[in-house]
Scaffold this motif. Sequence first.
Motif, PDB file in Angstrom:
ATOM      1  N   SER A 121      42.998  38.611  35.704  1.00 34.75           N
ATOM      2  CA  SER A 121      44.286  38.514  36.855  1.00 34.75           C
ATOM      3  C   SER A 121      43.680  38.876  38.182  1.00 34.75           C
ATOM      4  CB  SER A 121      45.384  39.431  36.582  1.00 34.75           C
ATOM      5  OG  SER A 121      46.121  38.628  35.388  1.00 34.75           O
ATOM      6  N   GLY A 122      43.054  40.237  38.260  1.00 40.29           N
ATOM      7  CA  GLY A 122      42.692  40.898  39.449  1.00 40.29           C
ATOM      8  C   GLY A 122      41.589  39.903  39.990  1.00 40.29           C
ATOM      9  N   ARG A 123      40.608  39.415  39.323  1.00 42.66           N
ATOM     10  CA  ARG A 123      39.604  38.328  39.616  1.00 42.66           C
ATOM     11  C   ARG A 123      40.193  37.287  40.199  1.00 42.66           C
ATOM     12  NH1 ARG A 123      36.624  36.336  35.169  1.00 42.66           N
ATOM     13  NH2 ARG A 123      37.359  34.003  35.754  1.00 42.66           N
ATOM     14  N   TYR A 124      41.158  36.609  39.333  1.00 43.32           N
ATOM     15  CA  TYR A 124      41.746  35.485  40.001  1.00 43.32           C
ATOM     16  C   TYR A 124      42.488  35.567  41.371  1.00 43.32           C
ATOM     17  CZ  TYR A 124      41.271  33.312  35.215  1.00 43.32           C
ATOM     18  OH  TYR A 124      40.940  33.072  34.100  1.00 43.32           O
ATOM     19  N   ILE A 125      42.971  36.732  41.449  1.00 41.84           N
ATOM     20  CA  ILE A 125      43.592  36.947  42.852  1.00 41.84           C
ATOM     21  C   ILE A 125      42.532  36.939  43.907  1.00 41.84           C
ATOM     22  CG2 ILE A 125      44.655  38.573  44.203  1.00 41.84           C
ATOM     23  CD1 ILE A 125      46.609  39.193  41.899  1.00 41.84           C
ATOM     24  N   ALA A 126      41.679  37.631  43.757  1.00 39.32           N
ATOM     25  CA  ALA A 126      40.534  37.746  44.638  1.00 39.32           C
ATOM     26  C   ALA A 126      39.976  36.392  44.924  1.00 39.32           C
ATOM     27  CB  ALA A 126      39.274  38.749  44.093  1.00 39.32           C
ATOM     28  N   GLU A 127      39.524  35.587  43.841  1.00 40.60           N
ATOM     29  CA  GLU A 127      38.961  34.282  44.049  1.00 40.60           C
ATOM     30  C   GLU A 127      39.690  33.030  44.801  1.00 40.60           C
ATOM     31  OE1 GLU A 127      38.353  33.061  39.961  1.00 40.60           O
ATOM     32  OE2 GLU A 127      36.522  34.373  39.831  1.00 40.60           O
ATOM     33  N   ASN A 128      41.077  33.461  44.609  1.00 36.55           N
ATOM     34  CA  ASN A 128      41.993  32.699  45.254  1.00 36.55           C
ATOM     35  C   ASN A 128      42.142  33.053  46.779  1.00 36.55           C
ATOM     36  OD1 ASN A 128      42.486  30.896  43.231  1.00 36.55           O
ATOM     37  ND2 ASN A 128      44.184  31.822  42.121  1.00 36.55           N
ATOM     38  N   LEU A 129      42.241  34.414  47.003  1.00 38.70           N
ATOM     39  CA  LEU A 129      42.141  34.658  48.356  1.00 38.70           C
ATOM     40  C   LEU A 129      41.067  34.401  49.194  1.00 38.70           C
ATOM     41  CD1 LEU A 129      43.545  38.366  47.983  1.00 38.70           C
ATOM     42  CD2 LEU A 129      44.412  36.685  49.393  1.00 38.70           C
ATOM     43  N   TYR A 130      39.852  34.181  48.444  1.00 39.79           N
ATOM     44  CA  TYR A 130      38.646  33.818  49.028  1.00 39.79           C
ATOM     45  C   TYR A 130      38.659  32.439  49.270  1.00 39.79           C
ATOM     46  CZ  TYR A 130      33.708  32.009  49.217  1.00 39.79           C
ATOM     47  OH  TYR A 130      32.842  31.202  49.796  1.00 39.79           O
ATOM     48  N   GLU A 131      39.271  31.551  48.347  1.00 39.24           N
ATOM     49  CA  GLU A 131      39.400  30.136  48.602  1.00 39.24           C
ATOM     50  C   GLU A 131      40.277  29.730  49.965  1.00 39.24           C
ATOM     51  OE1 GLU A 131      40.843  26.149  46.166  1.00 39.24           O
ATOM     52  OE2 GLU A 131      40.487  27.874  45.085  1.00 39.24           O
ATOM     53  N   MET A 132      41.419  30.695  50.000  1.00 38.16           N
ATOM     54  CA  MET A 132      42.257  30.397  50.915  1.00 38.16           C
ATOM     55  C   MET A 132      41.591  30.611  52.471  1.00 38.16           C
ATOM     56  SD  MET A 132      46.166  31.907  51.638  1.00 38.16           S
ATOM     57  CE  MET A 132      45.630  33.728  52.528  1.00 38.16           C
ATOM     58  N   VAL A 133      40.806  31.798  52.364  1.00 41.76           N
ATOM     59  CA  VAL A 133      40.321  32.219  53.859  1.00 41.76           C
ATOM     60  C   VAL A 133      38.878  30.937  53.909  1.00 41.76           C
ATOM     61  CG1 VAL A 133      38.719  33.865  54.775  1.00 41.76           C
ATOM     62  CG2 VAL A 133      40.528  34.580  53.587  1.00 41.76           C
ATOM     63  N   TYR A 134      38.412  30.816  52.903  1.00 39.43           N
ATOM     64  CA  TYR A 134      37.566  29.642  53.167  1.00 39.43           C
ATOM     65  C   TYR A 134      37.841  28.360  53.680  1.00 39.43           C
ATOM     66  CZ  TYR A 134      33.006  26.920  52.043  1.00 39.43           C
ATOM     67  OH  TYR A 134      32.089  26.025  52.171  1.00 39.43           O
ATOM     68  N   ASP A 135      39.087  28.045  53.104  1.00 43.36           N
ATOM     69  CA  ASP A 135      39.699  26.644  53.484  1.00 43.36           C
ATOM     70  C   ASP A 135      40.054  26.793  54.999  1.00 43.36           C
ATOM     71  OD1 ASP A 135      39.563  25.318  51.365  1.00 43.36           O
ATOM     72  OD2 ASP A 135      41.660  25.783  50.557  1.00 43.36           O
ATOM     73  N   ARG A 136      40.727  28.001  55.506  1.00 40.63           N
ATOM     74  CA  ARG A 136      40.737  28.417  56.757  1.00 40.63           C
ATOM     75  C   ARG A 136      39.701  28.171  57.712  1.00 40.63           C
ATOM     76  NH1 ARG A 136      44.196  32.816  59.506  1.00 40.63           N
ATOM     77  NH2 ARG A 136      44.581  31.893  61.429  1.00 40.63           N
ATOM     78  N   LEU A 137      38.541  28.880  57.284  1.00 37.12           N
ATOM     79  CA  LEU A 137      37.335  28.802  58.113  1.00 37.12           C
ATOM     80  C   LEU A 137      36.995  27.478  58.511  1.00 37.12           C
ATOM     81  CD1 LEU A 137      34.561  29.992  59.302  1.00 37.12           C
ATOM     82  CD2 LEU A 137      33.767  29.735  57.061  1.00 37.12           C
ATOM     83  N   LEU A 138      36.921  26.419  57.317  1.00 38.02           N
ATOM     84  CA  LEU A 138      36.700  25.056  57.312  1.00 38.02           C
ATOM     85  C   LEU A 138      37.623  24.329  58.167  1.00 38.02           C
ATOM     86  CD1 LEU A 138      35.644  24.206  53.663  1.00 38.02           C
ATOM     87  CD2 LEU A 138      34.247  24.689  55.692  1.00 38.02           C
TER      88      LEU A 138
END
Length: 187
Positions: A121-138
């Motif tokens: 659960s902790g890893r999934y939260i971190a991964e999904n936060l990363y993906e959201m920030v990455y999408d924002r960068l793109l």
Amino acid sequence: MNEFNTYLNNLDYSNIKDLCEEKGKLHIYRKKDFFIRQNEIERFAGWVKEGTFQYTYIDEEGEEHIVGYSFTNEFVCDYSSFMKSCLSAVSIQALTDCSVYEISRHDIIEYWETNMETQRSGRYIAENLYEMVYDRLLDSYCTPEIRYQRLMKRCPDLKDTVPLKSIASFLGVTPETVSRIRRKLKK
């Protein structure tokens, strides 16, 4: 505002929400109160029972930039500051009166270390936060009009919740640019 914080889309966060409600303390924030200020250490994460928070970043020139929001039934915290006990990069301020179940870093880590499922659960939260920030960068490589259209498609009610000036800051443009885009899209 279900689609603003996309990191929540692919998660079953009900256990963490329950943990916040069980172990956390209900705290009331009045409009304009700070959950955290930039350059302080985040000591709590919260589950927003009711209300809206705005995340702002003040750059080296003193310019304020809106970089995010947390709404009812979402989490609120500077995740990096919270997990690493380092200085917060943002301030988080109540836009409305808010009630939040606050939980300590110790309680979250203790929960994540319970078993393999909670660690995931902790890893999934971190991964999904990363993906959201990455999408924002793109997204930052797209035109303001495309960024605005994507944001409004994802969160059509945002313009009813936050002022045009705040949406413009979030998109990295002037309020006049957002007004021009809106006029153009109405035609």
